[in-house]
Design a protein around this motif. Structure first.
Motif, mmCIF file in Angstrom:
data_model
loop_
_atom_site.group_PDB
_atom_site.id
_atom_site.type_symbol
_atom_site.label_atom_id
_atom_site.label_comp_id
_atom_site.label_asym_id
_atom_site.label_seq_id
_atom_site.Cartn_x
_atom_site.Cartn_y
_atom_site.Cartn_z
ATOM 1 N N PHE A 72 0.864 -1.173 0.000
ATOM 2 C CA PHE A 72 0.000 0.000 0.000
ATOM 3 C C PHE A 72 0.903 1.226 0.000
ATOM 4 N N GLY A 73 0.596 2.187 -0.848
ATOM 5 C CA GLY A 73 1.436 3.374 -0.922
ATOM 6 C C GLY A 73 0.650 4.608 -1.309
ATOM 7 N N GLU A 74 1.354 5.709 -1.299
ATOM 8 C CA GLU A 74 0.792 7.002 -1.666
ATOM 9 C C GLU A 74 1.614 7.587 -2.810
ATOM 10 N N LEU A 75 0.924 8.213 -3.751
ATOM 11 C CA LEU A 75 1.587 8.882 -4.865
ATOM 12 C C LEU A 75 1.235 10.361 -4.830
ATOM 13 N N LYS A 76 2.201 11.188 -5.176
ATOM 14 C CA LYS A 76 1.963 12.624 -5.300
ATOM 15 C C LYS A 76 2.602 13.068 -6.615
ATOM 16 N N LEU A 77 1.782 13.596 -7.517
ATOM 17 C CA LEU A 77 2.241 14.063 -8.815
ATOM 18 C C LEU A 77 2.155 15.582 -8.840
ATOM 19 N N GLU A 78 3.308 16.230 -9.044
ATOM 20 C CA GLU A 78 3.346 17.685 -9.148
ATOM 21 C C GLU A 78 2.968 18.081 -10.572
ATOM 22 N N THR A 79 1.907 18.888 -10.708
ATOM 23 C CA THR A 79 1.486 19.395 -12.017
ATOM 24 C C THR A 79 1.624 20.914 -12.003
#
Length: 178
Positions: A72-79
């Motif tokens: 289980f993980g978290e993703l953060k995408l900078e746009t």
């Protein structure tokens, strides 16, 4: 008192006759979450994407002679406009292997079963990158032990010396002795 002294050699003899030792699903899961999760940070080339695994769940014996590990993980995408956040769940299956030289259990033949993103609408946008990150997690999990016998404890030190092979059973890994 004399009865206890008589029983002691019998108990020691019976203990020495054991031909296997089991490690529970919970023990493997706890080891992975205590020792391995902290070390896994994932990077994406070319995108401003940060990810990490927050928890690993283990199921033993759901498939014959295989371990199922769910990350289980978290993703953060900078746009350019705002960051996007997603939760990622990746399920792997693998065959365990005991390595006598360092008294450790490793995963071989590791396969990605599925990769899920929440919210689902981000699947199209970052799904391929999430799969790439799942491959990185797979490589990292294969390179690290999933459990290590503690040779500072006399019982586990003896078990480490005697272990010849490993068998996956529902809810436990059984170490078979020479």
């Amino acid at each position: 008192m004399i009865k206890r002294l008589f029983l002691l050699p019998l108990l020691l003899w019976l203990d020495g006759c054991a031909s296997q030792y089991s490690i529970s699903e919970q023990q493997v899961q706890q080891y992975l979450n205590d020792k391995v999760v902290k070390q896994i940070k994932l990077d994406s080339e070319g995108m401003k994407l940060q990810s990490g695994i927050t928890r690993l769940d283990v199921k033993l014996g759901e498939q014959a002679e295989r371990i199922s590990v769910t990350a289980f993980g978290e993703l953060k995408l900078e746009t350019p406009l705002f960051p996007l956040y997603a939760s990622m769940q990746t399920r792997f299956s693998a065959t365990p292997r005991y390595q006598a030289s360092n008294h450790s259990l490793y995963l071989d033949d590791m396969q990605i079963e599925d990769v899920l993103l929440t919210p689902e609408k981000l699947q199209l946008l970052i799904g391929p990158v999430a799969r790439q990150m799942a491959n990185q997690a797979k490589d990292l999990l294969q390179d690290q032990p999933i459990y290590v016998l503690d040779t500072d404890k006399p019982k586990e030190a003896k078990i480490a010396e005697m272990t010849q092979s490993i068998k996956v059973e529902p809810g436990k890994l059984t170490l078979l002795f020479k």
